[in-house]
Design a protein around this motif. Structure first.
Motif, short mmCIF file in Angstrom:
data_model
loop_
_atom_site.label_atom_id
_atom_site.label_comp_id
_atom_site.label_asym_id
_atom_site.label_seq_id
_atom_site.Cartn_x
_atom_site.Cartn_y
_atom_site.Cartn_z
N VAL A 50 13.60 8.33 14.54
CA VAL A 50 13.99 9.49 13.75
C VAL A 50 14.47 10.65 14.62
O VAL A 50 15.59 11.13 14.45
N TYR A 51 13.63 11.12 15.52
CA TYR A 51 13.95 12.33 16.27
C TYR A 51 15.25 12.22 17.05
O TYR A 51 16.12 13.09 16.94
N LEU A 52 15.38 11.16 17.82
CA LEU A 52 16.61 11.03 18.63
C LEU A 52 17.85 10.72 17.80
O LEU A 52 18.85 11.43 17.90
N PRO A 53 17.83 9.69 16.93
CA PRO A 53 19.06 9.36 16.21
C PRO A 53 19.39 10.25 15.03
O PRO A 53 20.57 10.46 14.71
N ASP A 54 18.39 10.79 14.34
CA ASP A 54 18.65 11.53 13.10
C ASP A 54 18.56 13.04 13.24
O ASP A 54 19.10 13.77 12.40
N ILE A 55 17.86 13.52 14.25
CA ILE A 55 17.71 14.96 14.43
C ILE A 55 18.59 15.45 15.57
O ILE A 55 19.51 16.24 15.37
N LEU A 56 18.33 14.96 16.79
CA LEU A 56 19.13 15.41 17.93
C LEU A 56 20.58 14.96 17.85
O LEU A 56 21.49 15.76 18.07
N ALA A 57 20.80 13.71 17.52
CA ALA A 57 22.18 13.18 17.53
C ALA A 57 23.02 13.67 16.36
O ALA A 57 24.24 13.55 16.38
N SER A 75 22.85 16.93 15.04
CA SER A 75 22.61 18.37 14.94
C SER A 75 23.73 19.09 14.19
O SER A 75 23.50 20.15 13.61
N ASP A 76 24.92 18.51 14.17
CA ASP A 76 26.04 19.14 13.47
C ASP A 76 25.88 19.11 11.95
O ASP A 76 26.51 19.90 11.25
N ILE A 77 25.03 18.22 11.43
CA ILE A 77 24.80 18.16 9.99
C ILE A 77 23.32 18.41 9.64
O ILE A 77 22.90 18.15 8.52
N LEU A 78 22.57 18.93 10.60
CA LEU A 78 21.15 19.23 10.39
C LEU A 78 21.03 20.63 9.79
O LEU A 78 21.37 21.61 10.43
N TYR A 79 20.56 20.73 8.58
CA TYR A 79 20.49 22.01 7.89
C TYR A 79 19.13 22.67 7.99
O TYR A 79 18.98 23.85 7.67
N LYS A 80 18.13 21.95 8.43
CA LYS A 80 16.80 22.51 8.67
C LYS A 80 16.25 21.84 9.91
O LYS A 80 16.01 20.64 9.92
N GLU A 81 16.08 22.62 10.98
CA GLU A 81 15.53 22.08 12.22
C GLU A 81 14.01 21.98 12.11
O GLU A 81 13.38 22.80 11.46
N PRO A 82 13.44 20.98 12.81
CA PRO A 82 11.97 20.90 12.81
C PRO A 82 11.39 22.01 13.68
O PRO A 82 12.07 22.55 14.55
#
Length: 76
Positions: A55-62, A64-71
């Motif tokens: 999750v963290y590497l592929p869906d959050i860090l990778a 980031s251009d479509i991440l609307y809420k950061e952990p």
């Protein structure tokens, strides 16, 4: 047609997941519209030891251009 994907640590009950899916759809309808029949929701259980890899590497860090809420946490 909106599809909502949720990944969470393994251990939540089926009832909790059904309630979460319903609440997410209700909130989305109130914000973006569409009817309830337009939505689908998947909830994927992830082992805590695999969170960074799956999750963290592929869906959050990778993504980031479509991440609307950061952990509120960071992983090394």
């Amino acid at each position: 047609m909106p599809h909502i994907q949720v990944k969470l640590w393994k251990g939540k009950t089926q009832l909790q997941k059904k309630k979460l899916a319903g609440a997410l759809v209700k909130a989305a309808i109130s914000i973006i519209g569409y009817g309830e029949a337009s939505f689908s929701v998947t909830i994927e259980d992830i082992e805590p030891s695999l969170w960074k890899e799956k999750v963290y590497l592929p869906d959050i860090l990778a993504k980031s251009d479509i991440l609307y809420k950061e952990p509120g946490y960071k992983m090394d």
